[in-house]
Design a protein around this motif. Structure first.
Motif, PDB file in Angstrom:
ATOM      1  N   VAL A  76       0.846  -1.185   0.000  1.00  0.00           N
ATOM      2  CA  VAL A  76       0.000   0.000   0.000  1.00  0.00           C
ATOM      3  C   VAL A  76       0.884   1.239   0.000  1.00  0.00           C
ATOM      4  O   VAL A  76       2.014   1.206   0.508  1.00  0.00           O
ATOM      5  CB  VAL A  76      -0.947  -0.014   1.222  1.00  0.00           C
ATOM      6  CG1 VAL A  76      -0.162   0.079   2.515  1.00  0.00           C
ATOM      7  CG2 VAL A  76      -1.988   1.075   1.136  1.00  0.00           C
ATOM      8  N   GLN A  77       0.388   2.312  -0.566  1.00  0.00           N
ATOM      9  CA  GLN A  77       1.143   3.560  -0.558  1.00  0.00           C
ATOM     10  C   GLN A  77       1.004   4.252   0.790  1.00  0.00           C
ATOM     11  O   GLN A  77       0.017   4.052   1.517  1.00  0.00           O
ATOM     12  CB  GLN A  77       0.629   4.482  -1.657  1.00  0.00           C
ATOM     13  CG  GLN A  77       1.000   4.040  -3.064  1.00  0.00           C
ATOM     14  CD  GLN A  77       0.661   5.086  -4.103  1.00  0.00           C
ATOM     15  OE1 GLN A  77      -0.254   5.879  -3.918  1.00  0.00           O
ATOM     16  NE2 GLN A  77       1.401   5.096  -5.191  1.00  0.00           N
ATOM     17  N   ALA A  78       1.978   5.069   1.109  1.00  0.00           N
ATOM     18  CA  ALA A  78       1.922   5.843   2.344  1.00  0.00           C
ATOM     19  C   ALA A  78       0.635   6.660   2.384  1.00  0.00           C
ATOM     20  O   ALA A  78       0.212   7.236   1.379  1.00  0.00           O
ATOM     21  CB  ALA A  78       3.133   6.759   2.439  1.00  0.00           C
ATOM     22  N   GLY A  79       0.015   6.661   3.542  1.00  0.00           N
ATOM     23  CA  GLY A  79      -1.257   7.342   3.717  1.00  0.00           C
ATOM     24  C   GLY A  79      -2.461   6.441   3.504  1.00  0.00           C
ATOM     25  O   GLY A  79      -3.590   6.821   3.818  1.00  0.00           O
ATOM     26  N   GLY A  80      -2.214   5.259   2.976  1.00  0.00           N
ATOM     27  CA  GLY A  80      -3.291   4.328   2.709  1.00  0.00           C
ATOM     28  C   GLY A  80      -3.685   3.511   3.925  1.00  0.00           C
ATOM     29  O   GLY A  80      -3.187   3.740   5.043  1.00  0.00           O
ATOM     30  N   SER A  81      -4.584   2.557   3.684  1.00  0.00           N
ATOM     31  CA  SER A  81      -5.119   1.743   4.769  1.00  0.00           C
ATOM     32  C   SER A  81      -5.095   0.269   4.405  1.00  0.00           C
ATOM     33  O   SER A  81      -5.151  -0.103   3.226  1.00  0.00           O
ATOM     34  CB  SER A  81      -6.569   2.147   5.077  1.00  0.00           C
ATOM     35  OG  SER A  81      -6.661   3.485   5.499  1.00  0.00           O
ATOM     36  N   LEU A  82      -5.036  -0.548   5.427  1.00  0.00           N
ATOM     37  CA  LEU A  82      -5.179  -1.992   5.286  1.00  0.00           C
ATOM     38  C   LEU A  82      -5.911  -2.508   6.511  1.00  0.00           C
ATOM     39  O   LEU A  82      -5.816  -1.913   7.598  1.00  0.00           O
ATOM     40  CB  LEU A  82      -3.814  -2.695   5.205  1.00  0.00           C
ATOM     41  CG  LEU A  82      -3.065  -2.711   3.876  1.00  0.00           C
ATOM     42  CD1 LEU A  82      -1.695  -3.356   4.071  1.00  0.00           C
ATOM     43  CD2 LEU A  82      -3.850  -3.447   2.805  1.00  0.00           C
ATOM     44  N   ARG A  83      -6.622  -3.625   6.348  1.00  0.00           N
ATOM     45  CA  ARG A  83      -7.227  -4.277   7.490  1.00  0.00           C
ATOM     46  C   ARG A  83      -6.728  -5.714   7.550  1.00  0.00           C
ATOM     47  O   ARG A  83      -6.910  -6.491   6.605  1.00  0.00           O
ATOM     48  CB  ARG A  83      -8.759  -4.278   7.403  1.00  0.00           C
ATOM     49  CG  ARG A  83      -9.398  -4.766   8.705  1.00  0.00           C
ATOM     50  CD  ARG A  83     -10.900  -4.706   8.682  1.00  0.00           C
ATOM     51  NE  ARG A  83     -11.500  -5.801   7.935  1.00  0.00           N
ATOM     52  CZ  ARG A  83     -12.752  -6.196   8.079  1.00  0.00           C
ATOM     53  NH1 ARG A  83     -13.539  -5.596   8.950  1.00  0.00           N
ATOM     54  NH2 ARG A  83     -13.227  -7.188   7.343  1.00  0.00           N
ATOM     55  N   LEU A  84      -6.106  -6.036   8.649  1.00  0.00           N
ATOM     56  CA  LEU A  84      -5.630  -7.389   8.884  1.00  0.00           C
ATOM     57  C   LEU A  84      -6.655  -8.155   9.709  1.00  0.00           C
ATOM     58  O   LEU A  84      -7.357  -7.573  10.542  1.00  0.00           O
ATOM     59  CB  LEU A  84      -4.293  -7.377   9.628  1.00  0.00           C
ATOM     60  CG  LEU A  84      -3.172  -6.549   9.011  1.00  0.00           C
ATOM     61  CD1 LEU A  84      -1.894  -6.722   9.830  1.00  0.00           C
ATOM     62  CD2 LEU A  84      -2.945  -6.896   7.560  1.00  0.00           C
ATOM     63  N   SER A  85      -6.702  -9.446   9.482  1.00  0.00           N
ATOM     64  CA  SER A  85      -7.590 -10.319  10.246  1.00  0.00           C
ATOM     65  C   SER A  85      -6.774 -11.403  10.918  1.00  0.00           C
ATOM     66  O   SER A  85      -5.775 -11.859  10.364  1.00  0.00           O
ATOM     67  CB  SER A  85      -8.626 -10.977   9.334  1.00  0.00           C
ATOM     68  OG  SER A  85      -9.398 -10.028   8.653  1.00  0.00           O
ATOM     69  N   CYS A  86      -7.227 -11.823  12.079  1.00  0.00           N
ATOM     70  CA  CYS A  86      -6.619 -12.966  12.745  1.00  0.00           C
ATOM     71  C   CYS A  86      -7.747 -13.873  13.212  1.00  0.00           C
ATOM     72  O   CYS A  86      -8.587 -13.458  14.014  1.00  0.00           O
ATOM     73  CB  CYS A  86      -5.767 -12.545  13.927  1.00  0.00           C
ATOM     74  SG  CYS A  86      -4.993 -13.955  14.769  1.00  0.00           S
ATOM     75  N   ALA A  87      -7.757 -15.070  12.707  1.00  0.00           N
ATOM     76  CA  ALA A  87      -8.769 -16.052  13.078  1.00  0.00           C
ATOM     77  C   ALA A  87      -8.151 -17.099  13.984  1.00  0.00           C
ATOM     78  O   ALA A  87      -7.134 -17.702  13.634  1.00  0.00           O
ATOM     79  CB  ALA A  87      -9.351 -16.701  11.831  1.00  0.00           C
ATOM     80  N   ALA A  88      -8.779 -17.305  15.125  1.00  0.00           N
ATOM     81  CA  ALA A  88      -8.306 -18.304  16.080  1.00  0.00           C
ATOM     82  C   ALA A  88      -9.219 -19.514  16.044  1.00  0.00           C
ATOM     83  O   ALA A  88     -10.446 -19.377  15.989  1.00  0.00           O
ATOM     84  CB  ALA A  88      -8.279 -17.711  17.488  1.00  0.00           C
ATOM     85  N   SER A  89      -8.628 -20.677  16.086  1.00  0.00           N
ATOM     86  CA  SER A  89      -9.418 -21.907  16.107  1.00  0.00           C
ATOM     87  C   SER A  89      -8.738 -22.914  17.024  1.00  0.00           C
ATOM     88  O   SER A  89      -7.617 -22.716  17.473  1.00  0.00           O
ATOM     89  CB  SER A  89      -9.561 -22.471  14.697  1.00  0.00           C
ATOM     90  OG  SER A  89      -8.294 -22.798  14.161  1.00  0.00           O
ATOM     91  N   GLY A  90      -9.448 -23.998  17.290  1.00  0.00           N
ATOM     92  CA  GLY A  90      -8.904 -25.007  18.192  1.00  0.00           C
ATOM     93  C   GLY A  90      -9.453 -24.810  19.592  1.00  0.00           C
ATOM     94  O   GLY A  90     -10.578 -24.368  19.781  1.00  0.00           O
ATOM     95  N   ARG A  91      -8.638 -25.098  20.567  1.00  0.00           N
ATOM     96  CA  ARG A  91      -9.076 -25.052  21.962  1.00  0.00           C
ATOM     97  C   ARG A  91      -8.955 -23.640  22.525  1.00  0.00           C
ATOM     98  O   ARG A  91      -8.185 -23.374  23.438  1.00  0.00           O
ATOM     99  CB  ARG A  91      -8.276 -26.050  22.777  1.00  0.00           C
ATOM    100  CG  ARG A  91      -8.455 -27.484  22.298  1.00  0.00           C
ATOM    101  CD  ARG A  91      -7.663 -28.464  23.120  1.00  0.00           C
ATOM    102  NE  ARG A  91      -8.135 -28.498  24.500  1.00  0.00           N
ATOM    103  CZ  ARG A  91      -7.627 -29.292  25.428  1.00  0.00           C
ATOM    104  NH1 ARG A  91      -6.620 -30.094  25.126  1.00  0.00           N
ATOM    105  NH2 ARG A  91      -8.090 -29.285  26.656  1.00  0.00           N
TER     106      ARG A  91
END
Length: 124
Positions: free
Chosen positions: A12-27
């Protein structure tokens, strides 16, 4: 065992945005802390932010405060890291980890499950 999968990285260019996801599974526990970390080549690992699943209380490093937001997703055990106003110095491998709520949100201690990470590159 808990499995963590981070996704959403990219270029992404400076000033831009991103959304990260983290999915947890298991116990997974009914309540836990999920932290987002980042590490750039030649630099130490940094705790970017953390959130407690049951309450939504969050912590942010000074370097990202006001630009990054951690939130709980509607899907079970999914946490997002919304990154706005990105800077070249935000370039790093971002990964998520979980720990017991016995440890303070802002503490580096206690993380016992780690995901593999997703690369974020911010161009100037």
């Amino acid at each position: 065992q808990v499995q963590l999968v981070a996704s959403g990285g990219g270029l992404v260019q400076a000033g831009g945005s991103l959304r990260l996801s983290c999915a947890a599974s298991g116990r997974t526990s009914s309540d836990y802390v999920m932290g987002w970390f980042r590490q750039a080549p030649g630099k130490e690992r940094e705790l970017v932010g953390a959130i407690r699943w049951s309450t939504g209380y969050s912590y942010y490093a000074d370097s990202v405060k006001g630009r990054f937001t951690i939130s709980r997703g509607n899907a079970e055990n999914t946490v997002y890291l919304q990154m706005n106003s990105l800077k070249p110095e935000d370039t790093a491998n971002y990964y998520c980890a979980t720990k017991s709520t016995l440890y303070a949100l802002g503490s580096l201690r206690g993380y016992n499950y780690w995901g593999r990470g997703t690369q974020v590159t911010v161009s100037s």
